[in-house]
Design an enzyme around this catalytic site. Structure first.
Site, PDB file in Angstrom:
ATOM      1  N   ASP A   1      -2.046  12.682  -8.841  1.00  0.00           N
ATOM      2  CA  ASP A   1      -1.933  11.737  -9.565  1.00  0.00           C
ATOM      3  C   ASP A   1      -1.425  11.671 -11.020  1.00  0.00           C
ATOM      4  O   ASP A   1      -1.203  12.905 -11.713  1.00  0.00           O
ATOM      5  CB  ASP A   1      -3.452  11.171  -9.890  1.00  0.00           C
ATOM      6  CG  ASP A   1      -4.224  10.618  -8.893  1.00  0.00           C
ATOM      7  OD1 ASP A   1      -3.559  10.517  -7.784  1.00  0.00           O
ATOM      8  OD2 ASP A   1      -5.405  10.630  -8.917  1.00  0.00           O
ATOM      9  N   LYS A   2      -0.885  10.882 -11.702  1.00  0.00           N
ATOM     10  CA  LYS A   2      -0.142  11.115 -12.887  1.00  0.00           C
ATOM     11  C   LYS A   2      -0.886  11.663 -13.982  1.00  0.00           C
ATOM     12  O   LYS A   2      -0.444  12.475 -14.818  1.00  0.00           O
ATOM     13  CB  LYS A   2       0.276   9.392 -13.285  1.00  0.00           C
ATOM     14  CG  LYS A   2       1.070   9.460 -14.747  1.00  0.00           C
ATOM     15  CD  LYS A   2       1.579   8.160 -14.869  1.00  0.00           C
ATOM     16  CE  LYS A   2       2.173   8.140 -16.409  1.00  0.00           C
ATOM     17  NZ  LYS A   2       2.519   6.719 -16.765  1.00  0.00           N
TER      18      LYS A   2
END
Length: 378
Positions: free
Chosen positions: A149-150
């Site tokens: 995930d970012k």
């Protein structure tokens, strides 16, 4: 792949170990993408395409060491080679700062929080866009084989060749790769070590941007966890190992048992933030990856914590060495169908009970006529 590639002469290539077992048409897609499938099929039908001197079919599988004879020409103007991305000096510096391991098959990066793995709507800066920094002029472009995930930091493996990409992808999809994450969570789980077994599905009405526990229609999702250390009842440092790879799995599972990851407002709301000077950024880090290597043995890589996470660990008084000596979590024994169904019902009952308590806390009367109940910020 080794060999010569001249425009007006027959070309010969020796099949590398990375291409062992690959179909002939797939080999062209990997190494000569400018030559279309129609051309490859025509060459095979007319006997111009040969392997070790014998006529070959597009569905034939190759063996390392075989010599592939390719006729001259055949380039499809619509299938030109991808141009290398122009990178700035800052891009090059960022790419270099992330690299923590390099060998012939793989690159391992320590992805910083806030940097997306791949591009998307309004996302122009991402790991995938920096991969040209790691490839030489005559080398294939490295390929992503899994994601983070970012806002999750840590170990991200990138394959350096098409063959190693296929090899590593199988290890991730087959779940033989071991991924160890560290997280700081709000509060302390009552059970200090266990497994969260809760199916996940996309939450309706969120456009697929958010997941939730769905006992009826969700996909199986299982996470082992262990509380390494606690800061009173305020927070805990947890080690996690996902045995499945669902979107946002760790974040949803921890929020579902009432202990959201610190900084994860998406799944924990305002309750996911600690008071005081602890950072409001996400505290989820891919600490370690253990995966088979193409040439045998294991690739075992550890990524240092990002600055905000390390500072929070120090502020809460956690001793990092406590986890370093701990064994890698092992998956629990497979349960029978009846046991899984019983566990799912128990978890669903516990989840509904927690939600009822949450709703009651939201609707306590204020004592003022006409006053609206206060809800948790979303």
């Amino acid at each position: 792949m080794t060999g010569e590639q001249k425009d007006n002469e027959v070309r010969q290539f020796t099949v590398d170990a990375d291409d062992e077992g690959v179909r002939l048409d797939r080999w062209f897609k990997r190494h000569l993408p400018q030559i279309g499938f129609g051309t490859v099929s025509r060459w095979a039908r007319t006997g111009q395409l040969r392997v070790d001197g014998k006529r070959a079919k597009v569905e034939d599988r190759l063996t390392a060491g075989q010599v592939l004879r390719v006729p001259p020409g055949g380039e499809d103007s619509a299938r030109t080679q991808r141009k290398r991305r122009e990178l700035t000096a800052d891009d090059e510096a960022l790419a270099e700062s992330m690299l923590i391991h390099r060998d012939k098959a793989a690159l391992v990066l320590n992805k910083p929080p806030g940097l997306a793995t791949q591009g998307g709507t309004k996302t122009n800066k991402h790991v995938d866009g920096l991969l040209d920094a790691y490839a030489g002029e005559d080398e294939p472009r490295p390929r992503l084989v899994h994601r983070l995930d970012k806002d999750t930091s840590g170990v991200l493996l990138v394959a350096r060749t098409p063959g190693s990409a296929a090899f590593f992808s199988k290890r991730f999809s087959g779940r033989s790769a071991k991924k160890i994450y560290w997280a700081l969570v709000v509060g302390v789980p009552e059970v200090l070590e266990g497994t969260i077994d809760a199916p996940l599905a996309k939450q309706p009405g969120t456009g697929g941007e958010k997941m939730h526990v769905d006992m009826e229609n969700g996909q199986p999702a299982k996470t082992a966890y262990r509380v390494v250390e606690r800061a009173g009842n305020k927070a805990a440092w947890v080690e996690l190992q996902p045995f499945t790879g669902r979107t946002h799995q760790l974040r949803v599972h921890l929020a579902a048992i009432g202990h959201p990851i610190v900084g994860d407002g998406k799944y924990g709301g305002q309750d996911a933030f600690l008071t005081g000077s602890v950072s409001r950024k996400m505290h989820l880090h891919a600490r370690r990856l253990i995966i088979d290597a193409p040439k045998g043995g294991k690739l075992d890589v550890t990524a240092e914590l990002p600055e905000h996470f390390a500072q929070s660990m120090e502020q809460l008084g956690f001793d990092i060495s406590l986890s370093e000596a701990a064994p890698v979590l092992t998956p629990p024994p497979e349960r029978s169908r009846a046991e899984k169904k019983q566990a799912a019902k128990a978890h669903a009952k516990q989840y509904r009970k927690a939600r009822r308590g949450e709703r009651r806390s939201r609707t306590k009367p204020t004592g003022k006529p006409g006053a609206k109940p206060k809800g948790r910020r979303k």
